[in-house]
Scaffold this motif. Structure first.
Motif, PDB file in Angstrom:
ATOM      1  N   ALA A 146       0.820  -1.208   0.000  1.00 18.07           N
ATOM      2  CA  ALA A 146       0.000   0.000   0.000  1.00 18.07           C
ATOM      3  C   ALA A 146       0.854   1.258   0.000  1.00 18.07           C
ATOM      4  O   ALA A 146       0.468   2.282  -0.571  1.00 18.07           O
ATOM      5  N   ALA A 147       2.020   1.194   0.635  1.00 18.48           N
ATOM      6  CA  ALA A 147       2.895   2.365   0.704  1.00 18.48           C
ATOM      7  C   ALA A 147       3.426   2.756  -0.664  1.00 18.48           C
ATOM      8  O   ALA A 147       3.833   3.911  -0.878  1.00 18.48           O
ATOM      9  N   ALA A 148       3.426   1.815  -1.588  1.00 19.01           N
ATOM     10  CA  ALA A 148       3.959   2.079  -2.923  1.00 19.01           C
ATOM     11  C   ALA A 148       2.938   2.748  -3.839  1.00 19.01           C
ATOM     12  O   ALA A 148       3.257   3.091  -4.984  1.00 19.01           O
ATOM     13  N   HIS A 149       1.701   2.952  -3.339  1.00 17.16           N
ATOM     14  CA  HIS A 149       0.646   3.527  -4.165  1.00 17.16           C
ATOM     15  C   HIS A 149       0.073   4.768  -3.486  1.00 17.16           C
ATOM     16  O   HIS A 149       0.094   4.881  -2.264  1.00 17.16           O
ATOM     17  N   TYR A 155      -3.190   1.600   3.340  1.00 18.96           N
ATOM     18  CA  TYR A 155      -2.062   1.502   4.271  1.00 18.96           C
ATOM     19  C   TYR A 155      -2.561   1.496   5.713  1.00 18.96           C
ATOM     20  O   TYR A 155      -2.117   0.684   6.528  1.00 18.96           O
ATOM     21  N   VAL A 156      -3.457   2.403   6.036  1.00 16.06           N
ATOM     22  CA  VAL A 156      -3.980   2.471   7.403  1.00 16.06           C
ATOM     23  C   VAL A 156      -4.697   1.174   7.764  1.00 16.06           C
ATOM     24  O   VAL A 156      -4.538   0.653   8.872  1.00 16.06           O
ATOM     25  N   GLU A 157      -5.467   0.627   6.826  1.00 16.76           N
ATOM     26  CA  GLU A 157      -6.165  -0.638   7.072  1.00 16.76           C
ATOM     27  C   GLU A 157      -5.170  -1.755   7.364  1.00 16.76           C
ATOM     28  O   GLU A 157      -5.372  -2.561   8.287  1.00 16.76           O
ATOM     29  N   THR A 196       2.019  13.113   7.258  1.00 16.60           N
ATOM     30  CA  THR A 196       3.191  13.931   6.945  1.00 16.60           C
ATOM     31  C   THR A 196       4.071  13.228   5.909  1.00 16.60           C
ATOM     32  O   THR A 196       4.189  12.002   5.909  1.00 16.60           O
ATOM     33  N   PRO A 197       4.686  13.991   5.010  1.00 20.81           N
ATOM     34  CA  PRO A 197       5.501  13.382   3.949  1.00 20.81           C
ATOM     35  C   PRO A 197       6.604  12.497   4.517  1.00 20.81           C
ATOM     36  O   PRO A 197       7.315  12.882   5.446  1.00 20.81           O
ATOM     37  N   GLY A 198       6.721  11.301   3.964  1.00 20.82           N
ATOM     38  CA  GLY A 198       7.767  10.375   4.363  1.00 20.82           C
ATOM     39  C   GLY A 198       7.440   9.529   5.567  1.00 20.82           C
ATOM     40  O   GLY A 198       8.199   8.599   5.894  1.00 20.82           O
ATOM     41  N   ALA A 199       6.310   9.803   6.249  1.00 14.91           N
ATOM     42  CA  ALA A 199       5.992   9.072   7.480  1.00 14.91           C
ATOM     43  C   ALA A 199       5.735   7.594   7.202  1.00 14.91           C
ATOM     44  O   ALA A 199       6.178   6.722   7.965  1.00 14.91           O
ATOM     45  N   VAL A 200       5.034   7.307   6.131  1.00 12.62           N
ATOM     46  CA  VAL A 200       4.708   5.916   5.811  1.00 12.62           C
ATOM     47  C   VAL A 200       5.976   5.126   5.533  1.00 12.62           C
ATOM     48  O   VAL A 200       6.192   4.043   6.099  1.00 12.62           O
ATOM     49  N   GLU A 201       6.818   5.657   4.669  1.00  5.76           N
ATOM     50  CA  GLU A 201       8.048   4.946   4.305  1.00  5.76           C
ATOM     51  C   GLU A 201       8.950   4.745   5.525  1.00  5.76           C
ATOM     52  O   GLU A 201       9.587   3.698   5.678  1.00  5.76           O
TER      53      GLU A 201
END
Length: 245
Positions: A146-149, A155-157, A196-201
């Protein structure tokens, strides 16, 4: 806006009149529009304002009483109870707080996570079976995909599924039930901390480290890993407009 026009705008959101009235009264209480220890308007007046029968109103009052928000007594009527009486693990109460008290709910969710998840992670490293570990890694793969899209919904799910799997892996049934009870609060918290930008990665390596520690039976490492995840989420929430004053 009149009561009738307000209801006309939201009526389609609810499957039944009962749900609509429970939701409206619950939001009013959480918003403080009816203060603790104050009585609701008399039944006939309130039913007329909401555009429902007295029977529908009574059932809604019973539902809110079951959540610890109202108390009905002969002669004194129906009174709002203080917040310490409410069932704050109830999905509806959490949903209303998410709308009416978002900052407080974010803070309390992080505090709950600090109290529960490090212990759950340590237990999981000692107790998790193959099925638990598989569930954690499947959720982790879903997070990475999910992080790649674009978009954070998936992603949260997946993130929620990962932390539910961790609580289940602890072998403590109360922890597992708690995770399912507060998923509304977790969804709100994870959505804000992922904005926030970059938080997921940045969060992915920490989640993988946690999963690997659980699989490897490294209890202290697992506890430290989940605490690092929580602390990082707190920092992202503080940077997010939703977490600021």
């Amino acid at each position: 806006m009149s009561a009738s026009r307000g209801w006309a705008k939201i009526v389609e959101q609810y499957r039944t009149m009962h749900q609509r009235v429970v939701d409206e009264l619950g939001r009013r209480i959480v918003n403080g529009l009816v203060e603790p220890d104050r009585s609701l308007p008399v039944e006939e007046k309130l039913a007329g304002e909401l555009g429902v029968s007295r029977g529908v109103l009574r059932e809604a009052v019973k539902a809110l009483a079951a959540k610890g928000m109202l108390r009905s007594r002969p002669r004194t009527g129906t009174r709002v109870l203080p917040q310490e009486c409410w069932n704050h693990l109830d999905r509806d109460v959490l949903r209303w707080q998410q709308t009416c008290e978002p900052r407080q709910l974010l803070t309390e969710t992080c505090e709950l996570r600090r109290a529960v998840e490090p212990e759950a992670a340590g237990l999981a490293a000692r107790r998790a079976g193959p099925g638990h570990i598989q569930a954690m890694f499947e959720a982790l793969v879903a997070m990475e995909s999910a992080a790649a899209h674009p978009g954070l919904g998936e992603y949260v799910e997946a993130d929620i599924a990962f932390h539910r799997a961790l609580l289940d892996a602890s072998g403590n049934r109360l922890f597992g039930s708690l995770g399912r009870a507060v998923d509304v609060a977790l969804e709100h918290s994870f959505a804000v901390s992922s904005q926030t930008p970059g938080a997921v990665e940045a969060s992915l390596p920490a989640h993988r480290a946690l999963a690997e520690a659980v699989r490897g039976g490294r209890s202290a490492e697992a506890s430290a890993a989940v605490l690092a995840i929580i602390e990082s989420a707190e920092q992202e929430i503080a940077r997010s407009p939703a977490g600021q004053g």
